[in-house]
Design an enzyme around this catalytic site. Structure first.
Site, PDB file in Angstrom:
ATOM      1  N   CYS A   9       0.861  -1.185   0.000  1.00 16.12           N
ATOM      2  CA  CYS A   9       0.000   0.000   0.000  1.00 16.12           C
ATOM      3  C   CYS A   9       0.896   1.232   0.000  1.00 16.12           C
ATOM      4  O   CYS A   9       2.069   1.154  -0.393  1.00 16.12           O
ATOM      5  CB  CYS A   9      -0.980  -0.011   1.166  1.00 16.12           C
ATOM      6  SG  CYS A   9      -0.219   0.024   2.809  1.00 16.12           S
ATOM      7  N   ASN A  12       2.282   1.499   4.377  1.00 15.77           N
ATOM      8  CA  ASN A  12       2.578   0.226   5.072  1.00 15.77           C
ATOM      9  C   ASN A  12       2.250   0.311   6.569  1.00 15.77           C
ATOM     10  O   ASN A  12       2.929  -0.288   7.400  1.00 15.77           O
ATOM     11  CB  ASN A  12       4.038  -0.228   4.852  1.00 15.77           C
ATOM     12  CG  ASN A  12       4.322  -1.672   5.302  1.00 15.77           C
ATOM     13  OD1 ASN A  12       5.431  -1.981   5.748  1.00 15.77           O
ATOM     14  ND2 ASN A  12       3.350  -2.558   5.210  1.00 15.77           N
ATOM     15  N   CYS A  14      -1.526   0.960   7.355  1.00 11.12           N
ATOM     16  CA  CYS A  14      -2.967   0.686   7.466  1.00 11.12           C
ATOM     17  C   CYS A  14      -3.372  -0.595   6.739  1.00 11.12           C
ATOM     18  O   CYS A  14      -3.705  -1.596   7.354  1.00 11.12           O
ATOM     19  CB  CYS A  14      -3.783   1.859   6.935  1.00 11.12           C
ATOM     20  SG  CYS A  14      -3.597   3.388   7.880  1.00 11.12           S
ATOM     21  N   ARG A  15      -3.355  -0.554   5.403  1.00 12.00           N
ATOM     22  CA  ARG A  15      -3.927  -1.667   4.633  1.00 12.00           C
ATOM     23  C   ARG A  15      -3.010  -2.868   4.498  1.00 12.00           C
ATOM     24  O   ARG A  15      -3.426  -4.011   4.771  1.00 12.00           O
ATOM     25  CB  ARG A  15      -4.329  -1.164   3.227  1.00 12.00           C
ATOM     26  CG  ARG A  15      -5.492  -0.191   3.243  1.00 12.00           C
ATOM     27  CD  ARG A  15      -5.631   0.538   1.928  1.00 12.00           C
ATOM     28  NE  ARG A  15      -4.520   1.474   1.718  1.00 12.00           N
ATOM     29  CZ  ARG A  15      -4.340   2.222   0.647  1.00 12.00           C
ATOM     30  NH1 ARG A  15      -5.180   2.093  -0.368  1.00 12.00           N
ATOM     31  NH2 ARG A  15      -3.334   3.064   0.567  1.00 12.00           N
ATOM     32  N   SER A  16      -1.782  -2.667   4.030  1.00 13.32           N
ATOM     33  CA  SER A  16      -0.943  -3.853   3.736  1.00 13.32           C
ATOM     34  C   SER A  16      -0.513  -4.627   4.986  1.00 13.32           C
ATOM     35  O   SER A  16      -0.420  -5.857   4.915  1.00 13.32           O
ATOM     36  CB  SER A  16       0.247  -3.500   2.838  1.00 13.32           C
ATOM     37  OG  SER A  16       1.110  -2.563   3.425  1.00 13.32           O
ATOM     38  N   ASP A 121      -8.042   3.875   0.731  1.00 14.96           N
ATOM     39  CA  ASP A 121      -7.115   4.349   1.759  1.00 14.96           C
ATOM     40  C   ASP A 121      -7.918   4.848   2.965  1.00 14.96           C
ATOM     41  O   ASP A 121      -8.668   5.818   2.852  1.00 14.96           O
ATOM     42  CB  ASP A 121      -6.289   5.484   1.149  1.00 14.96           C
ATOM     43  CG  ASP A 121      -5.248   6.037   2.104  1.00 14.96           C
ATOM     44  OD1 ASP A 121      -5.323   5.745   3.320  1.00 14.96           O
ATOM     45  OD2 ASP A 121      -4.374   6.782   1.634  1.00 14.96           O
TER      46      ASP A 121
HETATM   47  P1  4NP Z   1      -1.828   2.827   3.991  1.00 12.33           P
HETATM   48  O1  4NP Z   1      -2.499   4.186   4.535  1.00 12.33           O
HETATM   49  O2  4NP Z   1      -1.266   3.137   2.626  1.00 12.33           O
HETATM   50  O3  4NP Z   1      -2.961   1.867   3.924  1.00 12.33           O
HETATM   51  O4  4NP Z   1      -0.760   2.431   4.989  1.00 12.33           O
HETATM   52  C1  4NP Z   1      -1.802   5.384   4.592  1.00 12.33           C
HETATM   53  C2  4NP Z   1      -0.961   5.641   5.641  1.00 12.33           C
HETATM   54  C3  4NP Z   1      -0.284   6.830   5.721  1.00 12.33           C
HETATM   55  C4  4NP Z   1      -0.455   7.785   4.736  1.00 12.33           C
HETATM   56  C5  4NP Z   1      -1.289   7.520   3.670  1.00 12.33           C
HETATM   57  C6  4NP Z   1      -1.964   6.313   3.595  1.00 12.33           C
HETATM   58  N1  4NP Z   1       0.205   9.005   4.823  1.00 12.33           N
HETATM   59  O5  4NP Z   1      -0.026   9.887   3.978  1.00 12.33           O
HETATM   60  O6  4NP Z   1       1.030   9.222   5.736  1.00 12.33           O
END
Ligand code: 4NP
Length: 149
Positions: A9, A12, A14-16, A121
């Site tokens: 993602c 790294n 939230c989702r992955s 996201d």
């Molecule tokens: P992820 O979510 O891609 O599912 O881990 C996010 C976590 C942090 C950010 C964006 C998406 N960020 O902009 O910091």
């Protein structure tokens, strides 16, 4: 090792990490741990070394899965050799992966690819978003394991 799977993602956190935890749990339940290498990474580096987002840790715990000891890392060149299957959480991250010079023989695609859709996201949203993410990841990971076994 029969299959090597990397979930990707943006951050790294939230989702992955949740995808990694859900898929590992399914593989463990199936008694197939020795046949899988499972990891996750982000296309971005902002959260390198951090544990998953507390909301992802919590939703995983609700379903009996502990992801609290994972540490975020960025996708690196060696991932494209090490992992045969690289699964992006959304089209934006899929495009980022495709744009890299190191793309070799790895099968790089969306986790949810039939029909293609994003795991949204959830970072800037509320906790409802994490429930939806969990549901989508669970479906994607179950489908993946069925295809690979
Ligand atoms: P992820 O979510 O891609 O599912 O881990 C996010 C976590 C942090 C950010 C964006 C998406 N960020 O902009 O910091």
């Amino acid at each position: 090792m029969t299959h090597s799977v990397l979930f990707v993602c943006l951050g790294n956190i939230c989702r992955s990490p949740l995808a990694e935890g859900v898929f590992r749990d399914l593989v463990e339940d199936a008694g197939l741990v020795e046949r899988f290498l499972i990891d996750s990474a982000g296309t971005g580096a902002w959260h390198t070394g951090n544990p998953p987002d507390p909301r992802s840790i919590e939703i995983a715990a609700t379903y009996g899965i502990d992801i609290s000891r994972q540490k975020a890392r960025q996708v690196r060149a060696g991932d494209f050799e090490r992992f045969g299957i690289i699964l992006a959480m959304d089209g934006s991250n899929l495009n980022t992966l495709w744009a890299r010079d190191e793309v070799g023989s790895a099968d790089i695609r969306l986790l949810l690819d039939d029909p293609p859709r994003d795991v949204p996201d959830p970072y800037y949203g509320g906790t409802d978003g994490f429930e939806e993410v969990y549901r989508l990841l669970r479906f994607g990971c179950e489908t993946l394991l069925r295809r690979l076994t």
